[in-house]
Write a protein that holds these residues in place. Structure first.
Motif, PDB file in Angstrom:
ATOM      1  N   ARG A 168      26.725  23.734  39.980  1.00  0.00           N
ATOM      2  CA  ARG A 168      26.320  25.239  40.551  1.00  0.00           C
ATOM      3  C   ARG A 168      28.053  25.398  40.827  1.00  0.00           C
ATOM      4  O   ARG A 168      28.566  26.372  40.705  1.00  0.00           O
ATOM      5  N   SER A 169      29.144  24.737  41.371  1.00  0.00           N
ATOM      6  CA  SER A 169      30.408  24.842  41.807  1.00  0.00           C
ATOM      7  C   SER A 169      31.703  25.498  41.092  1.00  0.00           C
ATOM      8  O   SER A 169      32.522  25.433  41.505  1.00  0.00           O
ATOM      9  N   LEU A 170      30.692  24.783  39.854  1.00  0.00           N
ATOM     10  CA  LEU A 170      32.011  24.759  38.285  1.00  0.00           C
ATOM     11  C   LEU A 170      32.218  25.900  38.707  1.00  0.00           C
ATOM     12  O   LEU A 170      31.115  27.420  37.742  1.00  0.00           O
ATOM     13  N   PRO A 171      33.215  26.446  37.371  1.00  0.00           N
ATOM     14  CA  PRO A 171      33.634  27.877  37.344  1.00  0.00           C
ATOM     15  C   PRO A 171      32.972  27.844  35.570  1.00  0.00           C
ATOM     16  O   PRO A 171      32.968  27.054  34.313  1.00  0.00           O
ATOM     17  N   ASP A 172      32.253  28.887  35.564  1.00  0.00           N
ATOM     18  CA  ASP A 172      31.186  29.174  34.349  1.00  0.00           C
ATOM     19  C   ASP A 172      32.791  29.235  33.097  1.00  0.00           C
ATOM     20  O   ASP A 172      31.717  29.481  31.540  1.00  0.00           O
ATOM     21  N   ALA A 173      33.929  30.069  33.575  1.00  0.00           N
ATOM     22  CA  ALA A 173      34.617  30.798  32.601  1.00  0.00           C
ATOM     23  C   ALA A 173      35.127  29.759  32.032  1.00  0.00           C
ATOM     24  O   ALA A 173      35.660  29.361  30.078  1.00  0.00           O
ATOM     25  N   LEU A 174      35.134  27.797  31.888  1.00  0.00           N
ATOM     26  CA  LEU A 174      35.116  26.975  31.415  1.00  0.00           C
ATOM     27  C   LEU A 174      34.307  26.588  30.599  1.00  0.00           C
ATOM     28  O   LEU A 174      34.844  26.477  29.179  1.00  0.00           O
ATOM     29  N   VAL A 175      32.658  26.474  31.251  1.00  0.00           N
ATOM     30  CA  VAL A 175      31.740  26.353  30.194  1.00  0.00           C
ATOM     31  C   VAL A 175      31.705  27.147  28.948  1.00  0.00           C
ATOM     32  O   VAL A 175      31.832  26.700  28.239  1.00  0.00           O
ATOM     33  N   GLU A 176      31.997  28.412  28.351  1.00  0.00           N
ATOM     34  CA  GLU A 176      32.110  30.021  27.896  1.00  0.00           C
ATOM     35  C   GLU A 176      33.866  29.344  27.029  1.00  0.00           C
ATOM     36  O   GLU A 176      33.084  29.228  26.084  1.00  0.00           O
ATOM     37  N   ALA A 177      34.220  28.847  27.757  1.00  0.00           N
ATOM     38  CA  ALA A 177      35.342  29.022  26.637  1.00  0.00           C
ATOM     39  C   ALA A 177      34.946  28.017  25.906  1.00  0.00           C
ATOM     40  O   ALA A 177      35.917  28.195  24.964  1.00  0.00           O
ATOM     41  N   ALA A 178      34.843  26.469  26.034  1.00  0.00           N
ATOM     42  CA  ALA A 178      34.256  25.493  25.639  1.00  0.00           C
ATOM     43  C   ALA A 178      33.558  25.835  24.188  1.00  0.00           C
ATOM     44  O   ALA A 178      34.082  25.561  23.603  1.00  0.00           O
ATOM     45  N   ARG A 179      32.635  26.708  24.463  1.00  0.00           N
ATOM     46  CA  ARG A 179      31.883  27.101  23.928  1.00  0.00           C
ATOM     47  C   ARG A 179      32.158  28.054  22.719  1.00  0.00           C
ATOM     48  O   ARG A 179      31.887  27.650  21.751  1.00  0.00           O
ATOM     49  N   MET A 180      33.006  28.384  23.370  1.00  0.00           N
ATOM     50  CA  MET A 180      33.505  29.865  22.335  1.00  0.00           C
ATOM     51  C   MET A 180      34.414  28.790  20.894  1.00  0.00           C
ATOM     52  O   MET A 180      34.920  29.324  19.824  1.00  0.00           O
ATOM     53  N   GLY A 182      33.689  26.260  19.855  1.00  0.00           N
ATOM     54  CA  GLY A 182      32.811  24.746  18.449  1.00  0.00           C
ATOM     55  C   GLY A 182      32.405  24.005  19.742  1.00  0.00           C
ATOM     56  O   GLY A 182      32.034  22.781  19.261  1.00  0.00           O
ATOM     57  N   SER A 183      32.429  24.047  21.066  1.00  0.00           N
ATOM     58  CA  SER A 183      32.712  22.094  21.827  1.00  0.00           C
ATOM     59  C   SER A 183      30.791  22.216  21.571  1.00  0.00           C
ATOM     60  O   SER A 183      30.035  23.045  22.033  1.00  0.00           O
ATOM     61  N   THR A 184      30.432  20.924  21.430  1.00  0.00           N
ATOM     62  CA  THR A 184      28.920  20.996  21.521  1.00  0.00           C
ATOM     63  C   THR A 184      29.027  20.046  22.918  1.00  0.00           C
ATOM     64  O   THR A 184      29.271  20.313  23.822  1.00  0.00           O
ATOM     65  N   GLY A 185      27.020  20.435  23.441  1.00  0.00           N
ATOM     66  CA  GLY A 185      26.691  20.148  25.041  1.00  0.00           C
ATOM     67  C   GLY A 185      27.120  19.415  25.430  1.00  0.00           C
ATOM     68  O   GLY A 185      27.614  18.908  26.289  1.00  0.00           O
ATOM     69  N   TRP A 186      27.198  17.910  24.292  1.00  0.00           N
ATOM     70  CA  TRP A 186      27.476  16.308  24.780  1.00  0.00           C
ATOM     71  C   TRP A 186      29.127  16.366  25.015  1.00  0.00           C
ATOM     72  O   TRP A 186      29.491  16.242  26.150  1.00  0.00           O
ATOM     73  N   GLN A 187      29.736  17.284  24.503  1.00  0.00           N
ATOM     74  CA  GLN A 187      31.094  17.651  24.320  1.00  0.00           C
ATOM     75  C   GLN A 187      31.952  18.492  26.080  1.00  0.00           C
ATOM     76  O   GLN A 187      32.639  18.103  27.010  1.00  0.00           O
ATOM     77  N   ILE A 188      30.449  19.398  26.245  1.00  0.00           N
ATOM     78  CA  ILE A 188      30.724  20.105  26.937  1.00  0.00           C
ATOM     79  C   ILE A 188      30.827  19.205  28.383  1.00  0.00           C
ATOM     80  O   ILE A 188      31.621  18.817  29.437  1.00  0.00           O
ATOM     81  N   VAL A 189      29.533  18.083  28.337  1.00  0.00           N
ATOM     82  CA  VAL A 189      29.536  17.051  29.230  1.00  0.00           C
ATOM     83  C   VAL A 189      30.114  16.558  29.834  1.00  0.00           C
ATOM     84  O   VAL A 189      31.389  15.867  31.087  1.00  0.00           O
ATOM     85  N   TRP A 190      30.886  15.754  28.903  1.00  0.00           N
ATOM     86  CA  TRP A 190      31.941  14.590  28.837  1.00  0.00           C
ATOM     87  C   TRP A 190      33.170  14.706  29.189  1.00  0.00           C
ATOM     88  O   TRP A 190      33.667  13.957  29.974  1.00  0.00           O
ATOM     89  N   ARG A 191      33.310  15.936  28.415  1.00  0.00           N
ATOM     90  CA  ARG A 191      35.046  16.466  28.447  1.00  0.00           C
ATOM     91  C   ARG A 191      34.963  17.714  29.857  1.00  0.00           C
ATOM     92  O   ARG A 191      36.161  17.628  30.538  1.00  0.00           O
ATOM     93  N   ILE A 192      34.200  17.843  29.925  1.00  0.00           N
ATOM     94  CA  ILE A 192      34.605  18.741  31.234  1.00  0.00           C
ATOM     95  C   ILE A 192      33.329  18.960  32.562  1.00  0.00           C
ATOM     96  O   ILE A 192      33.923  18.830  33.351  1.00  0.00           O
ATOM     97  N   TYR A 193      32.119  18.818  32.591  1.00  0.00           N
ATOM     98  CA  TYR A 193      31.108  18.298  34.096  1.00  0.00           C
ATOM     99  C   TYR A 193      31.670  17.231  33.780  1.00  0.00           C
ATOM    100  O   TYR A 193      31.682  17.454  35.746  1.00  0.00           O
ATOM    101  N   LEU A 194      31.691  15.607  33.567  1.00  0.00           N
ATOM    102  CA  LEU A 194      31.747  14.600  34.349  1.00  0.00           C
ATOM    103  C   LEU A 194      33.892  14.786  34.814  1.00  0.00           C
ATOM    104  O   LEU A 194      33.647  14.481  35.691  1.00  0.00           O
TER     105      LEU A 194
END
Length: 285
Positions: A168-180, A182-194
């Motif tokens: 919840r503390s992570l900025p949403d902008a990073l995730v939105e940029a990654a989705r734009m 074309g990153s997949t859900g697993w790539q977002i988890v592995w490259r941003i969240y973790l």
């Protein structure tokens, strides 16, 4: 103004620590009257030659493995799942708190009833499925897995809530940029969240490691270290030496050694998460 706080800290932490260190260097046995002579590092040398110590360390490491390889992956998966929900997040977080806020001794007593060989619902369901009815806490091959499962049931929600708060503390902008991009859900988890969650992950693992080394309640209630010494971890082994055999010198040496082990593990984990988090921030940038 700091004097009262420092006095409380000295009375509750510093003095007991140095007193335990002094006792660990003596032949301090309550059943033997008279002066407790100084024996130096003999208690510590005795530890490394004691097969029961290595057995209890082995049990403790199994609990640590349960924390790292069971509680963390499941807690992370549940945190990601709750984070994806748009509704009922607060209600689910409240429900997840229930096992954690229950006293460990109460939780262990509940599982004593659930694991009951004759009347427990676990064996009843297994009997309906024709899968056998094991004696969970009396079977040497099942007692330790049963305890690890109870610890998993009680403290995985704690891991989930810590990781969910980090998400919840992570900025949403990073995730939105990654989705734009074309990153997949697993790539977002592995490259941003973790990478960005590594400090939170480090804190969660450190807390659970500390709690694992102090684990006593569920072992005392469910198995009392048995059958034999199959479920006797370091905390329970120290308790037996100090309060059953009244060998306070040896028990104090065990406690000091556990403090050293936990401090080394926590320091290594903190250093690892700091280096990893710096690399994760650079990669995210």
């Amino acid at each position: 103004m700091l004097a009262p706080t420092l006095a409380m800290l000295a009375a509750n932490s510093i003095f007991p620590l140095f007193y335990a260190l002094s006792v660990s260097l003596r032949n301090y046995q309550m059943l033997i009257p008279g002066a407790h002579r100084w024996i130096g590092l003999s208690n510590y040398l005795r530890i490394f030659g004691d097969p029961l110590f290595w057995s209890s360390l082995h049990v403790t490491l199994w609990f640590l493995a349960g924390v790292i390889f069971l509680q963390f992956p499941v807690g992370m998966a549940l945190a990601l799942l709750v984070n994806r929900l748009r509704r009922y997040q607060n209600m689910i977080a409240t429900l997840l708190l229930i096992p954690t806020i229950i006293s460990s001794s109460v939780a262990a007593f509940q599982w004593t009833q659930l694991f009951n060989y004759q009347f427990g619902p676990v064996n009843y369901v297994l009997g309906l499925l024709h899968l056998g009815q094991p004696t969970w806490t009396a079977d040497p091959s099942l007692a330790l897995p049963a305890l690890i499962f109870v610890d998993f049931w009680q403290w995985t929600p704690f891991m989930t809530l810590l990781l969910f708060a980090g998400l919840r503390s992570l900025p949403d902008a990073l995730v939105e940029a990654a989705r734009m991009d074309g990153s997949t859900g697993w790539q977002i988890v592995w490259r941003i969240y973790l990478p960005l969650l590594r400090p939170v992950i480090g804190i969660a693992l450190i807390l659970r490691i500390l709690m694992t080394f102090k684990l006593f309640d569920i072992i005392y209630v469910l198995t009392a270290g048995g059958p034999g010494t199959v479920t006797e971890n370091l905390a329970f082994f120290t308790y037996i030496q100090g309060f059953r055999y009244f060998n306070l010198g040896y028990a104090s040496a065990l406690a000091i050694l556990q403090l050293i082990i936990v401090s080394i593990l926590a320091k290594a984990l903190i250093a690892l998460t700091r280096r990893s988090s710096l690399g994760g921030r650079e990669a995210a940038a």
